[in-house]
Design a protein around this motif. Sequence first.
Motif, short mmCIF file in Angstrom:
data_model
loop_
_atom_site.label_atom_id
_atom_site.label_comp_id
_atom_site.label_asym_id
_atom_site.label_seq_id
_atom_site.Cartn_x
_atom_site.Cartn_y
_atom_site.Cartn_z
N LEU A 200 11.89 -17.55 -0.46
CA LEU A 200 11.85 -16.43 0.50
C LEU A 200 12.70 -15.27 -0.01
O LEU A 200 12.31 -14.10 0.11
CB LEU A 200 12.35 -16.89 1.86
N ALA A 201 13.87 -15.57 -0.56
CA ALA A 201 14.70 -14.51 -1.13
C ALA A 201 14.00 -13.84 -2.30
O ALA A 201 14.07 -12.61 -2.47
CB ALA A 201 16.05 -15.08 -1.56
N LEU A 202 13.30 -14.63 -3.09
CA LEU A 202 12.54 -14.06 -4.20
C LEU A 202 11.40 -13.19 -3.69
O LEU A 202 11.12 -12.12 -4.24
CB LEU A 202 12.00 -15.19 -5.09
N LEU A 203 10.75 -13.63 -2.62
CA LEU A 203 9.69 -12.83 -2.01
C LEU A 203 10.23 -11.47 -1.57
O LEU A 203 9.60 -10.43 -1.81
CB LEU A 203 9.09 -13.57 -0.82
N GLU A 204 11.40 -11.47 -0.94
CA GLU A 204 12.00 -10.20 -0.52
C GLU A 204 12.26 -9.29 -1.72
O GLU A 204 12.00 -8.08 -1.67
CB GLU A 204 13.31 -10.48 0.22
N ALA A 205 12.75 -9.86 -2.81
CA ALA A 205 13.02 -9.08 -4.01
C ALA A 205 11.73 -8.55 -4.63
O ALA A 205 11.68 -7.40 -5.10
CB ALA A 205 13.79 -9.92 -5.03
N GLU A 206 10.69 -9.36 -4.61
CA GLU A 206 9.41 -8.94 -5.18
C GLU A 206 8.79 -7.81 -4.37
O GLU A 206 8.22 -6.86 -4.93
CB GLU A 206 8.45 -10.14 -5.24
N ILE A 207 8.89 -7.88 -3.05
CA ILE A 207 8.36 -6.80 -2.22
C ILE A 207 9.13 -5.51 -2.48
O ILE A 207 8.55 -4.43 -2.58
CB ILE A 207 8.44 -7.18 -0.72
N ALA A 208 10.46 -5.63 -2.60
CA ALA A 208 11.28 -4.45 -2.87
C ALA A 208 10.89 -3.82 -4.21
O ALA A 208 10.81 -2.58 -4.32
CB ALA A 208 12.76 -4.83 -2.87
N ASP A 209 10.64 -4.64 -5.22
CA ASP A 209 10.24 -4.11 -6.53
C ASP A 209 8.87 -3.44 -6.45
O ASP A 209 8.64 -2.41 -7.10
CB ASP A 209 10.20 -5.25 -7.57
N TRP A 210 7.98 -4.04 -5.68
CA TRP A 210 6.64 -3.45 -5.50
C TRP A 210 6.75 -2.07 -4.85
O TRP A 210 6.14 -1.10 -5.33
CB TRP A 210 5.79 -4.39 -4.65
N ILE A 211 7.54 -1.99 -3.80
CA ILE A 211 7.72 -0.70 -3.13
C ILE A 211 8.34 0.32 -4.07
O ILE A 211 7.95 1.50 -4.09
CB ILE A 211 8.59 -0.88 -1.87
N ALA A 212 9.31 -0.11 -4.88
CA ALA A 212 9.95 0.80 -5.83
C ALA A 212 8.93 1.36 -6.82
O ALA A 212 9.05 2.52 -7.25
CB ALA A 212 11.07 0.08 -6.57
N ASP A 213 7.93 0.58 -7.18
CA ASP A 213 6.88 1.06 -8.08
C ASP A 213 5.93 2.03 -7.37
O ASP A 213 5.40 2.95 -7.99
CB ASP A 213 6.07 -0.11 -8.63
N LEU A 214 5.72 1.81 -6.08
CA LEU A 214 4.80 2.66 -5.32
C LEU A 214 5.42 4.01 -4.95
O LEU A 214 4.72 5.02 -4.86
CB LEU A 214 4.36 1.95 -4.04
N GLU A 215 6.72 4.02 -4.71
CA GLU A 215 7.39 5.22 -4.20
C GLU A 215 7.18 6.47 -5.06
O GLU A 215 6.96 7.56 -4.52
CB GLU A 215 8.89 4.94 -4.02
N PRO A 216 7.25 6.37 -6.40
CA PRO A 216 7.12 7.59 -7.20
C PRO A 216 5.71 8.18 -7.23
O PRO A 216 5.51 9.30 -7.72
CB PRO A 216 7.54 7.15 -8.61
N VAL A 217 4.71 7.43 -6.76
CA VAL A 217 3.33 7.91 -6.82
C VAL A 217 3.15 9.03 -5.81
O VAL A 217 3.30 8.83 -4.59
CB VAL A 217 2.33 6.78 -6.54
N ALA A 218 2.84 10.19 -6.30
CA ALA A 218 2.71 11.36 -5.42
C ALA A 218 1.46 11.26 -4.57
O ALA A 218 0.43 10.71 -4.99
CB ALA A 218 2.67 12.64 -6.26
N ALA A 219 1.54 11.78 -3.36
CA ALA A 219 0.36 11.84 -2.49
C ALA A 219 -0.65 12.79 -3.12
O ALA A 219 -0.30 13.84 -3.66
CB ALA A 219 0.76 12.33 -1.11
N SER A 220 -1.92 12.40 -3.08
CA SER A 220 -2.98 13.19 -3.71
C SER A 220 -3.56 14.20 -2.73
O SER A 220 -3.34 14.13 -1.52
CB SER A 220 -4.08 12.26 -4.22
N ASN A 221 -4.31 15.13 -3.27
CA ASN A 221 -5.03 16.10 -2.46
C ASN A 221 -6.45 15.61 -2.21
O ASN A 221 -6.89 14.61 -2.76
CB ASN A 221 -5.05 17.46 -3.16
N GLY A 222 -7.17 16.34 -1.39
CA GLY A 222 -8.56 15.98 -1.14
C GLY A 222 -8.81 15.69 0.32
O GLY A 222 -7.93 15.83 1.18
N SER A 223 -10.02 15.28 0.61
CA SER A 223 -10.39 14.96 1.99
C SER A 223 -9.67 13.69 2.45
O SER A 223 -9.10 12.95 1.64
CB SER A 223 -11.90 14.75 2.08
#
Length: 222
Positions: free
Chosen positions: A66-89
Amino acid sequence: MRDMSFQRARTDEQRGERRRQILATAAAMLIEVPVADLTLTALSRRVCLAKANVLRYFESREAVLLALLEAEIADWIADLEPVAASNGSVRERGDRLAELLATSLARRPVLCDLISAQATVLERNISAETALQHKRAVHGHLGMLVRLAGRHLPELGDEDAAALMQTVMLVAVAAWPGSRPPQAVLDAYAADPALAVMCVDFTEVVRRAVEVTASGLLARES
């Protein structure tokens, strides 16, 4: 590797480092074996600690995971955070968010394996205190994911963004084991190609779930 069992961690920093070593070892092992096959005995041997000493830091195998799951989710979010929101419809942005979430999850097999085992395995041998700590951590991560979804699709609002991310995680729970069938099932598909339509494509299932859910939530608000 040197036996660490004779080097008891005495400071908070040392205890934190020992916990990190145990979690890093468990993560490495999950690249080789599924969650169901990772035992406390095997983990203690790999990290060069007696089983009793591993239990000084985590109350059970499930608490480690469970502690590893928490760490893995945190790492996943850290990878997603820098992705800029895109334009478009709205639909274009929703589809790009779906692609981002699906492909990023597919690149994290350890996270997916842990998520799929969370409710049925990992939460079955823990204390109420560990459950409380874990649920609080996951709740915090969900809040971060909601904000991330809102950045890409602000039209959703917080409530619908939360519904979207909850759907993503639930679909991942079901789709991951379905996309990793045992050898007997693979042999059945090979013997009768018509059955191969039942094989789950994890990335495609998650992508489609995000696309359809986002579209449906937005349509309800219009």
